[in-house]
Design a protein around this motif. Sequence first.
Motif, PDB file in Angstrom:
ATOM      1  N   PHE A  14     -43.987   5.486  59.329  1.00  0.00           N
ATOM      2  CA  PHE A  14     -43.451   4.288  59.975  1.00  0.00           C
ATOM      3  C   PHE A  14     -42.188   4.661  60.733  1.00  0.00           C
ATOM      4  O   PHE A  14     -41.538   5.664  60.439  1.00  0.00           O
ATOM      5  CB  PHE A  14     -43.203   3.158  58.971  1.00  0.00           C
ATOM      6  CG  PHE A  14     -42.077   3.403  57.989  1.00  0.00           C
ATOM      7  CD1 PHE A  14     -40.757   3.148  58.349  1.00  0.00           C
ATOM      8  CD2 PHE A  14     -42.340   3.852  56.709  1.00  0.00           C
ATOM      9  CE1 PHE A  14     -39.713   3.354  57.450  1.00  0.00           C
ATOM     10  CE2 PHE A  14     -41.320   4.062  55.800  1.00  0.00           C
ATOM     11  CZ  PHE A  14     -40.004   3.811  56.177  1.00  0.00           C
ATOM     12  N   VAL A  15     -41.878   3.862  61.735  1.00  0.00           N
ATOM     13  CA  VAL A  15     -40.667   4.077  62.521  1.00  0.00           C
ATOM     14  C   VAL A  15     -39.650   3.026  62.108  1.00  0.00           C
ATOM     15  O   VAL A  15     -39.977   1.847  61.961  1.00  0.00           O
ATOM     16  CB  VAL A  15     -40.953   4.002  64.037  1.00  0.00           C
ATOM     17  CG1 VAL A  15     -41.567   2.667  64.430  1.00  0.00           C
ATOM     18  CG2 VAL A  15     -39.682   4.279  64.841  1.00  0.00           C
ATOM     19  N   TYR A  16     -38.428   3.477  61.875  1.00  0.00           N
ATOM     20  CA  TYR A  16     -37.363   2.574  61.456  1.00  0.00           C
ATOM     21  C   TYR A  16     -36.198   2.678  62.430  1.00  0.00           C
ATOM     22  O   TYR A  16     -35.835   3.781  62.860  1.00  0.00           O
ATOM     23  CB  TYR A  16     -36.888   2.901  60.046  1.00  0.00           C
ATOM     24  CG  TYR A  16     -35.733   2.033  59.596  1.00  0.00           C
ATOM     25  CD1 TYR A  16     -35.958   0.732  59.135  1.00  0.00           C
ATOM     26  CD2 TYR A  16     -34.424   2.492  59.651  1.00  0.00           C
ATOM     27  CE1 TYR A  16     -34.911  -0.080  58.746  1.00  0.00           C
ATOM     28  CE2 TYR A  16     -33.370   1.686  59.260  1.00  0.00           C
ATOM     29  CZ  TYR A  16     -33.613   0.404  58.807  1.00  0.00           C
ATOM     30  OH  TYR A  16     -32.567  -0.399  58.439  1.00  0.00           O
ATOM     31  N   CYS A  17     -35.627   1.545  62.783  1.00  0.00           N
ATOM     32  CA  CYS A  17     -34.513   1.506  63.726  1.00  0.00           C
ATOM     33  C   CYS A  17     -33.235   1.123  63.007  1.00  0.00           C
ATOM     34  O   CYS A  17     -33.194   0.114  62.296  1.00  0.00           O
ATOM     35  CB  CYS A  17     -34.795   0.512  64.849  1.00  0.00           C
ATOM     36  SG  CYS A  17     -33.404   0.315  65.995  1.00  0.00           S
ATOM     37  N   GLU A 239     -30.824   0.585  54.078  1.00  0.00           N
ATOM     38  CA  GLU A 239     -31.958  -0.327  54.223  1.00  0.00           C
ATOM     39  C   GLU A 239     -33.288   0.391  54.040  1.00  0.00           C
ATOM     40  O   GLU A 239     -34.317  -0.239  53.765  1.00  0.00           O
ATOM     41  CB  GLU A 239     -31.932  -0.986  55.606  1.00  0.00           C
ATOM     42  CG  GLU A 239     -30.664  -1.783  55.901  1.00  0.00           C
ATOM     43  CD  GLU A 239     -29.555  -0.907  56.468  1.00  0.00           C
ATOM     44  OE1 GLU A 239     -29.769   0.323  56.585  1.00  0.00           O
ATOM     45  OE2 GLU A 239     -28.482  -1.451  56.782  1.00  0.00           O
ATOM     46  N   LEU A 240     -33.289   1.722  54.177  1.00  0.00           N
ATOM     47  CA  LEU A 240     -34.524   2.483  54.046  1.00  0.00           C
ATOM     48  C   LEU A 240     -35.048   2.520  52.616  1.00  0.00           C
ATOM     49  O   LEU A 240     -36.221   2.815  52.390  1.00  0.00           O
ATOM     50  CB  LEU A 240     -34.317   3.920  54.538  1.00  0.00           C
ATOM     51  CG  LEU A 240     -34.490   4.161  56.036  1.00  0.00           C
ATOM     52  CD1 LEU A 240     -34.110   5.588  56.397  1.00  0.00           C
ATOM     53  CD2 LEU A 240     -35.927   3.881  56.461  1.00  0.00           C
ATOM     54  N   VAL A 241     -34.191   2.228  51.650  1.00  0.00           N
ATOM     55  CA  VAL A 241     -34.606   2.289  50.243  1.00  0.00           C
ATOM     56  C   VAL A 241     -35.805   1.381  50.002  1.00  0.00           C
ATOM     57  O   VAL A 241     -36.847   1.817  49.505  1.00  0.00           O
ATOM     58  CB  VAL A 241     -33.441   1.899  49.317  1.00  0.00           C
ATOM     59  CG1 VAL A 241     -33.917   1.863  47.856  1.00  0.00           C
ATOM     60  CG2 VAL A 241     -32.292   2.880  49.472  1.00  0.00           C
ATOM     61  N   ILE A 242     -35.686   0.120  50.370  1.00  0.00           N
ATOM     62  CA  ILE A 242     -36.767  -0.834  50.145  1.00  0.00           C
ATOM     63  C   ILE A 242     -37.942  -0.571  51.073  1.00  0.00           C
ATOM     64  O   ILE A 242     -39.100  -0.799  50.709  1.00  0.00           O
ATOM     65  CB  ILE A 242     -36.253  -2.292  50.302  1.00  0.00           C
ATOM     66  CG1 ILE A 242     -37.339  -3.285  49.896  1.00  0.00           C
ATOM     67  CG2 ILE A 242     -35.801  -2.546  51.736  1.00  0.00           C
ATOM     68  CD1 ILE A 242     -37.733  -3.198  48.447  1.00  0.00           C
TER      69      ILE A 242
END
Length: 269
Positions: A14-17, A239-242
């Motif tokens: 997935f891509v995360y911003c 925020e990447l934890v969840i």
Amino acid sequence: MRLFLIPISSRRAFVYCRPPQLNRKGVIDKITAKAAGTWSKWERADKGWQKRLVVWGHSILQRIPYEEWALKSIPPLSARRQIEEVRGKSEPIPVAFPGNAIEGDKVLEVLRTLGTERQELHRRKMWWYLFLMPITTPIALIPLVPNIPFFYAAYRGWSHWRAWSGSKHLIHLLDNDLLKPYSSPELVKFYAGRLRDSLDKGEKQTEIRRHSEEPEENETLYLDATDGQELGKVLDAPELVIEVERAVVQIKSKLGKRGGGVDGPKNEL
């Protein structure tokens, strides 16, 4: 703004911003913050309909596909931002990825797949929930009963709009050559031990499957749900934890169903 391409398995990522910190907040941001505060207050309730609603809400949120959450992290493309980006006033946006998990020449292809495969789904779902909102409005006339169907339809409509907008922004950046992928040493180090078994088998992530397809026979998980804590620290993105936890649980459920394990989410909300 900075993007991270996070592989979860040998076939899925997935891509995360991580957006820049802005002091000025828009109307939607203020409404979202207000709703989050109210939800947090209900979570602290010992009993009553607020507590029951929170328990039900968490179960619903866990069923929302991780791909949707990821696309929602990409901010909507405003007209001003689009003009600035096309005219070259914006700096290329860095995209960090682990070079030992994804081949560098495949990164842009993976990003385009992630940006296009769910775009039409989110557009249709957005209009569907917007259609439901006025239908559920009369429930508010019932005394002392919160209009849960209306708020649910409003939230899901907003969520699909954000994911649709995020996917369009991602494709806009790709079409205008505004992304600058680079192999992050921190991510390479993070994935090194986790990839050892997969790499020994000669596996390398070269394509991302559509979320609706069955898992591949040779698909293997790279991460565990608990890896989100370390990854969040490595990238300074708590925020990447969840996000990692949700993605791992959902992918593991799909792999488990293939092998007769515990069922995961049944359908798209």
